[in-house]
Motif scaffolding. Structure first.
Motif, PDB file in Angstrom:
ATOM      1  N   UNK A  87    -119.448 -22.571  14.877  1.00  0.00           N
ATOM      2  CA  UNK A  87    -118.788 -22.067  16.084  1.00  0.00           C
ATOM      3  C   UNK A  87    -119.864 -21.606  17.065  1.00  0.00           C
ATOM      4  N   UNK A  88    -119.751 -22.062  18.291  1.00  0.00           N
ATOM      5  CA  UNK A  88    -120.726 -21.676  19.311  1.00  0.00           C
ATOM      6  C   UNK A  88    -120.048 -21.640  20.671  1.00  0.00           C
ATOM      7  N   UNK A  89    -120.683 -20.983  21.601  1.00  0.00           N
ATOM      8  CA  UNK A  89    -120.146 -20.930  22.973  1.00  0.00           C
ATOM      9  C   UNK A  89    -120.801 -22.020  23.820  1.00  0.00           C
ATOM     10  N   UNK A  90    -119.998 -22.635  24.665  1.00  0.00           N
ATOM     11  CA  UNK A  90    -120.547 -23.659  25.553  1.00  0.00           C
ATOM     12  C   UNK A  90    -121.179 -22.999  26.773  1.00  0.00           C
ATOM     13  N   UNK A  91    -121.575 -23.804  27.734  1.00  0.00           N
ATOM     14  CA  UNK A  91    -122.266 -23.272  28.908  1.00  0.00           C
ATOM     15  C   UNK A  91    -121.431 -22.306  29.719  1.00  0.00           C
ATOM     16  N   UNK A  92    -120.109 -22.348  29.568  1.00  0.00           N
ATOM     17  CA  UNK A  92    -119.231 -21.442  30.310  1.00  0.00           C
ATOM     18  C   UNK A  92    -118.772 -20.263  29.450  1.00  0.00           C
ATOM     19  N   UNK A  93    -119.377 -20.142  28.246  1.00  0.00           N
ATOM     20  CA  UNK A  93    -119.039 -19.021  27.390  1.00  0.00           C
ATOM     21  C   UNK A  93    -117.771 -19.197  26.575  1.00  0.00           C
ATOM     22  N   UNK A  94    -117.237 -20.410  26.562  1.00  0.00           N
ATOM     23  CA  UNK A  94    -116.005 -20.672  25.813  1.00  0.00           C
ATOM     24  C   UNK A  94    -116.361 -21.073  24.384  1.00  0.00           C
ATOM     25  N   UNK A  95    -115.647 -20.492  23.406  1.00  0.00           N
ATOM     26  CA  UNK A  95    -115.900 -20.817  22.011  1.00  0.00           C
ATOM     27  C   UNK A  95    -115.519 -22.265  21.717  1.00  0.00           C
ATOM     28  N   UNK A  96    -116.432 -22.969  21.049  1.00  0.00           N
ATOM     29  CA  UNK A  96    -116.205 -24.356  20.668  1.00  0.00           C
ATOM     30  C   UNK A  96    -116.614 -24.530  19.202  1.00  0.00           C
ATOM     31  N   UNK A  97    -116.170 -25.630  18.592  1.00  0.00           N
ATOM     32  CA  UNK A  97    -116.628 -25.937  17.243  1.00  0.00           C
ATOM     33  C   UNK A  97    -117.549 -27.154  17.293  1.00  0.00           C
ATOM     34  N   UNK A  98    -118.509 -27.149  16.349  1.00  0.00           N
ATOM     35  CA  UNK A  98    -119.489 -28.227  16.299  1.00  0.00           C
ATOM     36  C   UNK A  98    -119.602 -28.725  14.868  1.00  0.00           C
ATOM     37  N   UNK A  99    -119.733 -30.032  14.717  1.00  0.00           N
ATOM     38  CA  UNK A  99    -119.926 -30.654  13.410  1.00  0.00           C
ATOM     39  C   UNK A  99    -118.791 -30.313  12.444  1.00  0.00           C
ATOM     40  N   UNK A 100    -117.551 -30.421  12.913  1.00  0.00           N
ATOM     41  CA  UNK A 100    -116.392 -30.184  12.039  1.00  0.00           C
ATOM     42  C   UNK A 100    -116.338 -31.281  10.983  1.00  0.00           C
TER      43      UNK A 100
END
Length: 201
Positions: A87-100
């Motif tokens: 779980x990480x934040x994108x450039x706009x600070x929105x939580x995203x998931x990576x490598x699900x």
């Protein structure tokens, strides 16, 4: 009938704490062919018919699991998919998931199935508590095999595992299979309870 078990001394961080745990022993692996054979013999259902039904259930389960459903197999239990992701934040600070990614199956046994297993009995087969290492050299394994094969006898995975003590059941099985593949042991292809022995000279 009862499941054999042994007491083992812990290793790692607790090895100096005089801590122990109980390890149930697996007599042998009942593989798919063996299980179907027992079903056909004991319940008079053709193994081919059972296999067709199992394959059909599995294929349908995969379809449902991959779109987020929890699936019940009557009499067995409930299955759902586990996952891992960062779980990480994108450039706009929105939580995203990576490598699900897929991370295994969550299985919850059916209550009646679990209650039947509650009646399982256990028997302690040794009052010794060997350390549970997970390594055995080929030379050590073959020395055990020679002892178990005296007089031309064959031996089971369970006999080897009990004699070895230092390794897990899974490691014992993998080791015997490899030694047989390399020709250092002879595999006797019993359908339900495979056995091994030293090659004839």
């Amino acid at each position: 009938m009862a499941v054999d078990c042994v007491i083992r001394k812990t290793t790692g961080a607790l090895k100096d704490k005089d801590a122990y745990y109980v390890d149930p022993l697996t007599y042998s692996l009942i593989d798919g062919d063996a299980l179907l054979g027992y079903v056909e013999k004991n319940f008079r259902v053709p193994s081919g018919q059972v296999l067709d039904a199992v394959y059909s259930v599995v294929e349908q389960m995969v379809c449902f699991l991959q779109i987020g459903h929890r699936v019940e197999v009557p009499g067995l239990g409930f299955f759902s998919v586990k996952m891992k992701a960062e779980v990480e934040r994108d450039g706009e600070g929105v939580l995203q998931i990576k490598d699900a990614r897929y991370a295994g199956i969550q299985f919850t046994p059916d209550k009646k199935f679990a209650r039947r297993l509650m009646d399982t009995k256990f028997t302690l087969v040794s009052h010794n508590a060997p350390l549970n290492y997970n390594h055995l050299t080929d030379e050590q394994a073959l020395a055990i095999a020679r002892e178990l094969s005296r007089g031309g006898a064959s031996f089971s995975l369970h006999q080897f595992y009990m004699k070895a003590e230092k390794i897990s059941h899974t490691t014992a099985l993998r080791l015997l299979k490899r030694l047989a593949k390399e020709g250092k042991l002879e595999y006797i292809g019993a359908r339900y309870h495979p056995r091994y022995r030293l090659p004839k000279e």
